[in-house]
Design an enzyme around this catalytic site. Structure first.
Site, PDB file in Angstrom:
ATOM      1  N   ALA A 182       0.791  -1.224   0.000  1.00 33.39           N
ATOM      2  CA  ALA A 182       0.000   0.000   0.000  1.00 33.39           C
ATOM      3  C   ALA A 182       0.829   1.282   0.000  1.00 33.39           C
ATOM      4  O   ALA A 182       0.521   2.233  -0.701  1.00 33.39           O
ATOM      5  CB  ALA A 182      -0.928  -0.026   1.212  1.00 33.39           C
ATOM      6  N   ARG A 183       1.888   1.305   0.789  1.00 31.06           N
ATOM      7  CA  ARG A 183       2.607   2.572   0.993  1.00 31.06           C
ATOM      8  C   ARG A 183       3.535   2.925  -0.162  1.00 31.06           C
ATOM      9  O   ARG A 183       4.105   4.013  -0.193  1.00 31.06           O
ATOM     10  CB  ARG A 183       3.419   2.484   2.273  1.00 31.06           C
ATOM     11  CG  ARG A 183       4.506   1.419   2.269  1.00 31.06           C
ATOM     12  CD  ARG A 183       4.994   1.157   3.679  1.00 31.06           C
ATOM     13  NE  ARG A 183       6.041   0.146   3.754  1.00 31.06           N
ATOM     14  CZ  ARG A 183       6.481  -0.341   4.906  1.00 31.06           C
ATOM     15  NH1 ARG A 183       5.963   0.076   6.044  1.00 31.06           N
ATOM     16  NH2 ARG A 183       7.437  -1.240   4.933  1.00 31.06           N
ATOM     17  N   ARG A 235       1.268  -1.246   4.926  1.00 32.16           N
ATOM     18  CA  ARG A 235       1.859  -2.035   3.821  1.00 32.16           C
ATOM     19  C   ARG A 235       0.909  -3.103   3.306  1.00 32.16           C
ATOM     20  O   ARG A 235       0.889  -3.436   2.122  1.00 32.16           O
ATOM     21  CB  ARG A 235       3.130  -2.679   4.387  1.00 32.16           C
ATOM     22  CG  ARG A 235       3.763  -3.787   3.563  1.00 32.16           C
ATOM     23  CD  ARG A 235       5.005  -4.276   4.296  1.00 32.16           C
ATOM     24  NE  ARG A 235       5.532  -5.508   3.770  1.00 32.16           N
ATOM     25  CZ  ARG A 235       6.528  -5.600   2.887  1.00 32.16           C
ATOM     26  NH1 ARG A 235       7.094  -4.508   2.411  1.00 32.16           N
ATOM     27  NH2 ARG A 235       6.967  -6.770   2.479  1.00 32.16           N
ATOM     28  N   ASN A 255       2.619  -9.792  -0.605  1.00 35.33           N
ATOM     29  CA  ASN A 255       3.792 -10.364  -1.262  1.00 35.33           C
ATOM     30  C   ASN A 255       4.450 -11.473  -0.426  1.00 35.33           C
ATOM     31  O   ASN A 255       5.605 -11.803  -0.629  1.00 35.33           O
ATOM     32  CB  ASN A 255       4.812  -9.270  -1.586  1.00 35.33           C
ATOM     33  CG  ASN A 255       5.583  -9.565  -2.859  1.00 35.33           C
ATOM     34  OD1 ASN A 255       5.064 -10.239  -3.768  1.00 35.33           O
ATOM     35  ND2 ASN A 255       6.821  -9.102  -2.936  1.00 35.33           N
ATOM     36  N   ARG A 256       3.665 -12.038   0.476  1.00 32.86           N
ATOM     37  CA  ARG A 256       4.055 -13.253   1.205  1.00 32.86           C
ATOM     38  C   ARG A 256       2.928 -14.279   1.126  1.00 32.86           C
ATOM     39  O   ARG A 256       3.001 -15.320   1.751  1.00 32.86           O
ATOM     40  CB  ARG A 256       4.307 -12.952   2.700  1.00 32.86           C
ATOM     41  CG  ARG A 256       5.376 -11.927   2.990  1.00 32.86           C
ATOM     42  CD  ARG A 256       6.773 -12.438   2.660  1.00 32.86           C
ATOM     43  NE  ARG A 256       7.793 -11.424   2.974  1.00 32.86           N
ATOM     44  CZ  ARG A 256       8.111 -10.416   2.158  1.00 32.86           C
ATOM     45  NH1 ARG A 256       7.534 -10.300   0.974  1.00 32.86           N
ATOM     46  NH2 ARG A 256       9.032  -9.539   2.514  1.00 32.86           N
ATOM     47  N   HIS A 308       7.133  -2.285  -7.290  1.00 34.24           N
ATOM     48  CA  HIS A 308       7.278  -1.983  -5.864  1.00 34.24           C
ATOM     49  C   HIS A 308       8.195  -0.779  -5.704  1.00 34.24           C
ATOM     50  O   HIS A 308       8.765  -0.284  -6.655  1.00 34.24           O
ATOM     51  CB  HIS A 308       7.924  -3.179  -5.145  1.00 34.24           C
ATOM     52  CG  HIS A 308       7.022  -4.354  -4.978  1.00 34.24           C
ATOM     53  ND1 HIS A 308       6.529  -4.754  -3.761  1.00 34.24           N
ATOM     54  CD2 HIS A 308       6.524  -5.235  -5.887  1.00 34.24           C
ATOM     55  CE1 HIS A 308       5.772  -5.826  -3.916  1.00 34.24           C
ATOM     56  NE2 HIS A 308       5.753  -6.144  -5.202  1.00 34.24           N
ATOM     57  N   SER A 309       8.366  -0.360  -4.452  1.00 37.97           N
ATOM     58  CA  SER A 309       9.421   0.608  -4.160  1.00 37.97           C
ATOM     59  C   SER A 309       9.903   0.351  -2.735  1.00 37.97           C
ATOM     60  O   SER A 309       9.160  -0.224  -1.947  1.00 37.97           O
ATOM     61  CB  SER A 309       8.919   2.041  -4.315  1.00 37.97           C
ATOM     62  OG  SER A 309       8.211   2.486  -3.184  1.00 37.97           O
ATOM     63  N   TYR A 364      17.758 -10.293   1.967  1.00 39.15           N
ATOM     64  CA  TYR A 364      16.949 -11.076   2.892  1.00 39.15           C
ATOM     65  C   TYR A 364      16.027 -11.985   2.093  1.00 39.15           C
ATOM     66  O   TYR A 364      15.673 -11.686   0.954  1.00 39.15           O
ATOM     67  CB  TYR A 364      16.153 -10.186   3.854  1.00 39.15           C
ATOM     68  CG  TYR A 364      15.175  -9.217   3.197  1.00 39.15           C
ATOM     69  CD1 TYR A 364      13.838  -9.549   3.016  1.00 39.15           C
ATOM     70  CD2 TYR A 364      15.590  -7.956   2.765  1.00 39.15           C
ATOM     71  CE1 TYR A 364      12.946  -8.664   2.422  1.00 39.15           C
ATOM     72  CE2 TYR A 364      14.708  -7.064   2.169  1.00 39.15           C
ATOM     73  CZ  TYR A 364      13.396  -7.427   2.006  1.00 39.15           C
ATOM     74  OH  TYR A 364      12.521  -6.544   1.414  1.00 39.15           O
TER      75      TYR A 364
END
Ligand code: 0X9
Ligand code: ZN
Length: 429
Positions: A182-183, A235, A255-256, A308-309, A364
């Site tokens: 979202a952000r 998010r 995204n998980r 994404h960012s 990660y």
């Protein structure tokens, strides 16, 4: 009347970021593997919002709520982890961003500018209106699809753009989505810009002759809207499930939530965390919409990109363990070609793009991402693009609005290059 509009906007802006009153942002710079491990525990214990993940040699940026600041900094000191406070007043910084956005909105209103803005962030309603408008104005090329409503009932809309009404099944399909997080406000405009370039301001007509396009600017409308009206750094989605804590802690990290090594690494079981994977794979209607598009056009999708960012990165599978897929040579070559084209149009003070394996580049592991899922079901080229962020802290998610058009137009060059190569590879397979 005008004065009322201005006054009501001010009241709205000033009251909006109460949530962040007293929050601080910090840089954290772990310098050993042990410190990185200890940091993981500290971040959880103090419910820290990680805006940018620290890895060795790359400091992270985190937000910490007032009641945890003392404990958090003490814990860092005990572990010898270097840190420094960046912003002592997160709310004030956000209020400032808002005032600038509102001023631009008022200026555009006064100039009777009705188009979707690229000098300001795009509100959900404006994006929805734009999709409807484009479909109405270009019915021979554009089909609007609303396959489902989000958890909170917002329509999830995407456009199918084709010169052959999606009937020529020999044409490869390019699918681009944005706004699952979202952000990450810069993501949806890059997708609406792609629509603009394919339909309204066509400079590459072959792109419609050679490909069919699916463009979904806002996968997670609930979360996206929420960040404009409530907590700016939200998010996740906004769903509630059977887990009792999800009532106070709604939302799943979209995204998980995909069914690829779901909830095995880089995720969390608690709804009260930013990387909660959900109660099961595809628990979210929003990710099911993307899944269904991927499967519906599985044999034809040559290229899938999820926007994404931030970080200026072009990432490809596998993100859960850092290994390479059988198609990694092509994934890398097409990724580099996209980055080169973006770079050629970019500004000198924008960060340089890095291309590579998701895990290895971001440092990660993440399971259940859409990029990995798409590749796992057979989409040959699947990428996450982390768009640029500038500035030193949460500005990463709030790139100066005067750069939105720049980011959109440079990213478009990447899409053009990616589509051309994906098409060649697809036809020769
Ligand atoms: O962590 C994420 O979901 C992405 N980064 S973000 O800052 N936009 O949240 C990166 C996901 C890449 N991971 C995989 N492809 N597995
Ligand atoms: Zn993201």
């Amino acid at each position: 009347m005008k004065l009322w509009t201005v006054l009501s906007l001010c009241v709205f802006v000033c009251a909006k970021h109460e949530h962040y009153t007293g929050w601080h942002s910090y840089y954290i710079e772990p310098s050993t593997q042990e410190q990185l491990q200890a940091l993981g525990v500290i971040l959880q214990e103090y419910a820290v919002d990680v805006l940018s993940h620290p890895i060795l040699k790359r400091p992270g940026i985190v937000l910490v709520r007032p009641e945890h600041q003392h404990g958090f900094t003490k814990a860092l000191e005990t572990e010898g982890i270097a840190y420094r406070m960046y912003s002592s007043d997160v709310k004030r910084a956000l209020d400032h961003d808002d005032r600038r956005m509102q001023a631009k909105k008022i200026e555009n209103l006064a100039r009777h500018k009705k188009e979707l803005p690229y000098d300001n962030y795009q509100e959900l309603e404006k994006i929805d209106e734009y999709l409807v408008d484009i479909a109405n104005r270009y019915p021979e090329k554009v089909t609007l699809v609303t396959p489902a409503n989000s958890f909170e009932g917002h329509p999830i809309k995407y456009l199918k753009i084709s010169s052959t009404n999606f009937e020529d099944i020999s044409k490869p399909v390019i699918f681009i989505d944005g706004g699952i997080h979202a952000r990450e406000w810069i993501a949806p405009p890059t997708v609406t810009w792609a629509i603009h370039k394919l339909v309204e301001n066509v400079t590459e007509p072959d792109l419609l002759d050679a490909f069919d396009w699916i463009l979904l600017p806002v996968v997670n409308p609930d979360g996206y809207k929420f960040t404009f009206t409530g907590p700016r750094f939200w998010r996740k989605t906004r769903s509630i499930n059977e887990d009792p804590s999800s009532i106070t802690c709604p939302g799943v990290d979209g995204n998980r939530n995909y069914d690829f090594f779901w909830n095995t690494v880089g995720t969390d079981d608690s709804p009260c965390t930013e990387t909660y994977a959900g109660s099961e794979p595809f628990s979210e209607v929003e990710t099911r919409v993307v899944r269904d598009i991927l499967h519906e056009h599985l044999n034809r999708i040559a290229l899938y990109i999820t926007m994404h960012s931030y970080g200026s990165m072009i990432l490809y599978p596998w993100g859960h363990d850092g290994t390479f897929s059988n198609n990694s040579m092509d994934l890398h070559a097409v990724g580099v070609a996209m980055a080169d084209e973006i770079q050629a149009k970019s500004l000198s003070h924008f960060p340089k793009y890095v291309v590579g394996n998701s895990f290895q580049v971001i440092g990660y592991a993440t399971s259940g991402s859409s990029e990995d899922y798409a590749h796992s079901i057979g989409i040959p080229l699947a990428y996450t693009i982390e768009l640029p962020g500038l500035g030193q802290s949460f500005e990463g998610f709030h790139l100066d609005p005067s750069y939105i058009e720049q980011v959109c137009s440079e990213t478009w060059e990447g899409f053009v290059a990616g589509a051309a190569l994906a098409g060649e590879l697809f036809t020769n397979k």
